[in-house]
Enzyme design. Structure first.
Site, PDB file in Angstrom:
ATOM      1  CB  VAL A   1      -0.954  -0.006   1.217  1.00 25.13           C
ATOM      2  CG1 VAL A   1      -1.578   1.373   1.429  1.00 25.13           C
ATOM      3  CG2 VAL A   1      -2.054  -1.050   1.019  1.00 25.13           C
ATOM      4  CD  GLU A   2       2.565   3.698   3.782  1.00 24.73           C
ATOM      5  OE1 GLU A   2       3.026   4.687   3.170  1.00 24.73           O
ATOM      6  OE2 GLU A   2       1.673   3.784   4.648  1.00 24.73           O
ATOM      7  CB  THR A   3       6.611   2.318  -1.513  1.00 29.17           C
ATOM      8  OG1 THR A   3       7.057   1.061  -0.971  1.00 29.17           O
ATOM      9  CG2 THR A   3       6.717   3.392  -0.439  1.00 29.17           C
TER      10      THR A   3
ATOM     11  CE1 TYR B   1      -1.705   3.047   4.550  1.00 31.06           C
ATOM     12  CE2 TYR B   1      -1.986   1.994   6.680  1.00 31.06           C
ATOM     13  CZ  TYR B   1      -1.194   2.323   5.613  1.00 31.06           C
ATOM     14  OH  TYR B   1       0.123   1.909   5.597  1.00 31.06           O
TER      15      TYR B   1
END
Length: 358
Positions: free
Chosen positions: A142-144, A341
């Site tokens: 999800v982050e990168t 999230y």
């Protein structure tokens, strides 16, 4: 961001994180990229920024001239403050749209590769910290997208902009500005322990760095040298990334063996939905109290020994979705304070696990 985050462990103290040496050619490339994202006038011209530098130096035991020069070379990023403003009131949240941004074939395929390439390390992290592989895989995805998009803003610019020019229109402007001043201070403390140029590291517009997008204070508190090579590298080293994410969750109270969410239904005749929703995402109700409020649980959820929260995920103008959240769901929201999230992390991890098993 391509700089390496290294870490030494003095006795009885949390380690200080360092930037490991990088080739001159790579540094030149970073400097070139950094120039492209610079904004307005350097903060050397700002009395408030220089006053902050003079406060930080003695508090952190840093060289005053170095702190003034570092902050002074930061530049205000004109577009960053508006990115911190919440969506206009009345804009309906939509879980399905939000989910679609993170759960897609490209990210799932990348997650499968990341899991297979790092299966042994993920298992070791679960043994050490109790955090299952799918949660770590979900976070990094999800982050990168497993390191594909770690940000192109100079960290010093992003942090200085939010420390000294946080938008006053934000409903929690004073609180958030204080947070970013703390992050800038933590970044300076970390960078002072290296021989590297503090103007080089790149990250998000909020100053988050590496594959897991850790803020500077999180690097200082939770990042670990999980492969034992004497440095922490959250940019290139998946072992350190995996161990650090697991360390972060353990630090916030992750409970091994506990599912983050359970399916939930409702008994309309007994439902006290507003009572169940009142604590928001904070686990508050025992299973008995949850059921007494009109929630319907099955199987493992009925045997859950801890507290639960009713999590509502709005779907625009369609009916909301609901899950029962445990303490571990709340822990995921300490990474990003959003139930949407957290559910994206959970769902991406599940989808990658399913794809792994096919």
């Amino acid at each position: 961001m391509r700089s390496l985050l290294s870490h030494a462990l003095p006795a009885l103290l949390l380690a200080a994180t360092f930037l490991a040496p990088v080739p001159a050619a790579a540094q030149a490339a970073k400097d070139k990229r950094g120039t492209a994202v610079r904004g307005g006038v350097p903060y050397a011209t700002r009395a408030d920024a220089m006053a902050f530098a003079d406060e930080v130096a003695p508090r952190r035991g840093l060289d005053p001239a170095w702190v003034r020069a570092t902050i002074g070379n930061a530049r205000q990023l004109p577009n960053v403050p508006r990115l911190m403003l919440p969506a206009p009131s009345g804009t309906p949240k939509n879980w399905q749209v939000y989910r679609s941004r993170f759960i897609d074939p490209v990210r799932i395929a990348a997650g499968v590769r990341f899991w297979r390439d790092n299966a042994a390390t993920l298992s070791r992290a679960e043994a050490a910290y109790g955090v299952p592989p799918e949660i770590i895989v979900g976070i990094v995805g999800v982050e990168t997208i497993y390191g594909r998009n770690m940000g192109s803003f100079r960290v010093i610019d992003a942090l200085a902009t939010l420390a000294f020019d946080f938008p006053e229109a934000h409903p929690r402007a004073a609180e958030r500005q204080a947070f970013f001043r703390g992050e800038l201070e933590s970044f300076l403390s970390t960078e002072s322990r290296t021989a590297e140029n503090p103007l080089v590291p790149l990250g998000s517009y909020a100053g988050a760095m590496g594959m897991p997008q850790f803020m500077p204070s999180s690097i200082a508190k939770y990042a670990v040298d999980f492969d034992g090579d004497g440095r922490i590298d959250l940019v290139h080293n998946p072992a350190d990334v995996i161990g650090s994410v697991a360390s972060y969750f353990k630090g916030f109270g992750w409970q091994p063996g506990v599912a983050p969410v359970f399916p939930v239904g409702f008994d309309a005749a007994r439902l006290q939905k507003q009572v169940l929703l009142a604590p928001d995402i904070v686990p508050t109700f025992s299973v008995d109290a949850f059921v007494a409020g009109g929630a319907l649980l099955q199987g493992e959820a009925l045997r859950h020994p801890g507290l639960l929260a009713l999590i509502e995920l709005q779907n625009g103008y369609e009916p909301p979705s609901y899950v029962a959240g445990t303490k571990n769901f709340y822990v995921i929201t300490r990474y990003n304070w959003s139930s949407y999230y957290a559910m994206s992390v959970i769902d991406l991890g599940r989808e990658v696990r399913t794809a792994m098993e096919q």
